[in-house]
Design an enzyme around this catalytic site. Structure first.
Site, PDB file in Angstrom:
ATOM      1  N   HIS A  10     -10.263  -1.292   4.740  1.00 33.45           N
ATOM      2  CA  HIS A  10      -9.057  -1.245   3.574  1.00 33.45           C
ATOM      3  C   HIS A  10      -9.827  -1.001   2.233  1.00 33.45           C
ATOM      4  O   HIS A  10      -9.655  -1.177   1.489  1.00 33.45           O
ATOM      5  CB  HIS A  10      -7.898  -2.566   3.347  1.00 33.45           C
ATOM      6  N   ARG A  60      -2.001   5.030   7.247  1.00 34.65           N
ATOM      7  CA  ARG A  60      -2.395   3.413   8.050  1.00 34.65           C
ATOM      8  C   ARG A  60      -2.336   3.738   9.722  1.00 34.65           C
ATOM      9  O   ARG A  60      -1.057   4.305   9.783  1.00 34.65           O
ATOM     10  CB  ARG A  60      -1.830   2.254   7.456  1.00 34.65           C
ATOM     11  N   LYS A  99       7.196  10.838  20.483  1.00 34.90           N
ATOM     12  CA  LYS A  99       7.343  11.438  21.416  1.00 34.90           C
ATOM     13  C   LYS A  99       6.033  11.705  22.439  1.00 34.90           C
ATOM     14  O   LYS A  99       5.715  12.854  22.990  1.00 34.90           O
ATOM     15  CB  LYS A  99       7.687  13.177  21.219  1.00 34.90           C
ATOM     16  N   THR A 105       0.827  -1.787   0.061  1.00 37.22           N
ATOM     17  CA  THR A 105       0.373  -0.045   0.204  1.00 37.22           C
ATOM     18  C   THR A 105       0.885   1.402  -0.128  1.00 37.22           C
ATOM     19  O   THR A 105       0.419   2.617  -0.252  1.00 37.22           O
ATOM     20  CB  THR A 105      -0.578  -0.198   0.714  1.00 37.22           C
TER      21      THR A 105
HETATM   22  N1  ASP Z   1      -2.005  -6.456   3.349  1.00 34.22           N
HETATM   23  C1  ASP Z   1      -3.291  -6.577   4.017  1.00 34.22           C
HETATM   24  C2  ASP Z   1      -3.738  -5.305   4.839  1.00 34.22           C
HETATM   25  O1  ASP Z   1      -3.038  -4.378   5.388  1.00 34.22           O
HETATM   26  C3  ASP Z   1      -3.638  -7.948   4.156  1.00 34.22           C
HETATM   27  C4  ASP Z   1      -3.006  -8.916   5.112  1.00 34.22           C
HETATM   28  O2  ASP Z   1      -1.773  -7.648   5.879  1.00 34.22           O
HETATM   29  O3  ASP Z   1      -2.786  -9.166   5.165  1.00 34.22           O
HETATM   30  O4  ASP Z   1      -5.033  -5.936   5.247  1.00 34.22           O
HETATM   31  N1   CP Z   2      -1.897  -5.620   0.649  1.00 34.94           N
HETATM   32  C1   CP Z   2      -1.239  -4.485   2.001  1.00 34.94           C
HETATM   33  O1   CP Z   2      -2.150  -3.634   2.368  1.00 34.94           O
HETATM   34  O2   CP Z   2      -0.281  -4.776   1.442  1.00 34.94           O
HETATM   35  P1   CP Z   2       0.678  -3.839   2.619  1.00 34.94           P
HETATM   36  O3   CP Z   2      -0.063  -4.623   3.772  1.00 34.94           O
HETATM   37  O4   CP Z   2       2.240  -4.608   2.002  1.00 34.94           O
HETATM   38  O5   CP Z   2       0.412  -2.765   2.657  1.00 34.94           O
END
Ligand code: ASP
Ligand code: CP
Length: 331
Positions: free
Chosen positions: A158, A130, A109, A80
């Site tokens: 997501h 995120r 901090k 992502t």
């Molecule tokens: N990359 C995805 C997420 O961040 C799926 C996973 O981490 O399993 O939700």
């Molecule tokens: N699919 C996904 O969200 O991958 P990452 O967690 O690597 O960002």
């Protein structure tokens, strides 16, 4: 009861996010898939195809020249974060990457999320966030005057992943209506499953949910599925769904969400998609995974033409290019 100890995490933010309109995505937050109707989806998918053509032809353009993206990640990410960065750079913009773990920022901090957002919007035109808590993207959007894009809020949603997942299904199989989609693995904590399921409710699909008891789809999402009137079944066994599935959407057990690691140990190796399982599937089907995988799909499945997970990864960049251009008013 095991279910009870897991349940409180699924207090989804109840305030609906405003619907998006394909004529007016400029300045909008993207917090939930509930904001997208089919017109807006087909607009984004059309733009993503144009982005793909452009990248294949010339690599990049200057559509977002002078624009800055702040990429703020409180949880690990490969796809992502990298795809948002690549998307911004291929469109001529630049990036403030706070993706190396927030320990290197003033968050360590004790700075609040709202303050961090108010600071970043002084420098950036759009923020991708995120965060481990459900509702964090909404909280950030309330603090921000620039668009906030939810890159995963704990076990909540997501949405940009679900858009790229749906786009992948569409590109791989030519249509979404009429398909049988089976979701396998951690349906409870898997935010990509929550978002994709909700998005699929706009299509005429059959849904199959395959999970061990403690990883079943949260009741709140299941109720939406039931209210939609779509054909739906739950099972513990991949063998029950493999012969008829058009899409097998496999997910990782989300270790980081478990408060009791003994429970994780019980279910972590519950599924593995192998060539033997693939031999039972239709000739024309796709195996997808949001990745990372940690044993749910055997490496030897990768050479099967139905394994779409790396093509799915690439689609993420095109979808995110389309989204960035849209919210920054350069559609
Ligand atoms: N990359 C995805 C997420 O961040 C799926 C996973 O981490 O399993 O939700
Ligand atoms: N699919 C996904 O969200 O991958 P990452 O967690 O690597 O960002």
């Amino acid at each position: 009861m095991q279910t009870k100890t897991l349940e409180p995490l699924f207090d989804f933010a109840t305030m609906p996010s405003p619907m998006l309109n394909s004529n007016g995505l400029t300045g909008q937050d993207i917090l939930s898939v509930s904001q997208f109707d089919r017109d807006t989806l087909s607009y984004i998918f059309g733009r993503a195809r144009e982005m793909r053509e452009m990248v294949e032809r010339v690599g990049g353009v200057d559509l977002l020249k002078g624009k800055v993206l702040a990429c703020l990640f409180y949880e690990p990410s490969t796809r992502t974060s990298s795809s948002f960065i690549a998307a911004m750079e291929r469109l001529g913009g630049s990036v403030i990457p706070i993706t190396q773990g927030v320990k290197f920022s003033s968050i360590s901090k004790g700075e609040t999320l709202a303050d961090t957002i108010r600071v970043l919007e002084q420098y950036a035109d759009v923020i991708v966030l995120r965060h481990p808590e459900i509702g964090s993207a909404r909280e950030a959007a309330e603090a921000a005057s620039v668009p906030v894009l939810n890159a995963g809020d704990g076990p909540g949603e997501h949405p940009t992943q679900a858009l790229l997942d749906l786009f992948t299904i569409r590109e791989e199989l030519g249509t979404v209506d009429g398909l049988k989609v089976a979701m396998v693995g951690d349906l409870r904590y898997g935010r990509t499953v929550h978002s994709l399921t909700k998005l699929l409710l706009q299509y005429n699909v059959s849904l199959r949910f395959v999970a061990p008891e403690i990883l079943r789809l949260p009741l709140k999402v299941m109720n939406e599925v039931i209210d939609s009137g779509l054909n739906v079944r739950e099972t513990h066994d991949v063998a029950d769904v493999i012969e008829n599935a058009d899409v097998l959407y496999v997910t990782r057990v989300q270790k980081e969400r478990f408060t009791d690691l003994a429970q994780y140990e019980e279910v972590k190796n519950y599924y593995e998609i192998t060539p033997e399982i693939m031999a039972m599937a239709k000739k024309k089907m796709v195996v997808m995974h949001p990745l990372p995988r940690v044993g749910e799909i055997h490496d030897s499945v990768d050479s099967d033409p139905r394994a779409a997970y790396f093509r799915q990864v690439r689609n993420g960049m095109y979808i995110r290019m389309a989204l960035l251009a849209a919210v920054l008013g350069r559609a």
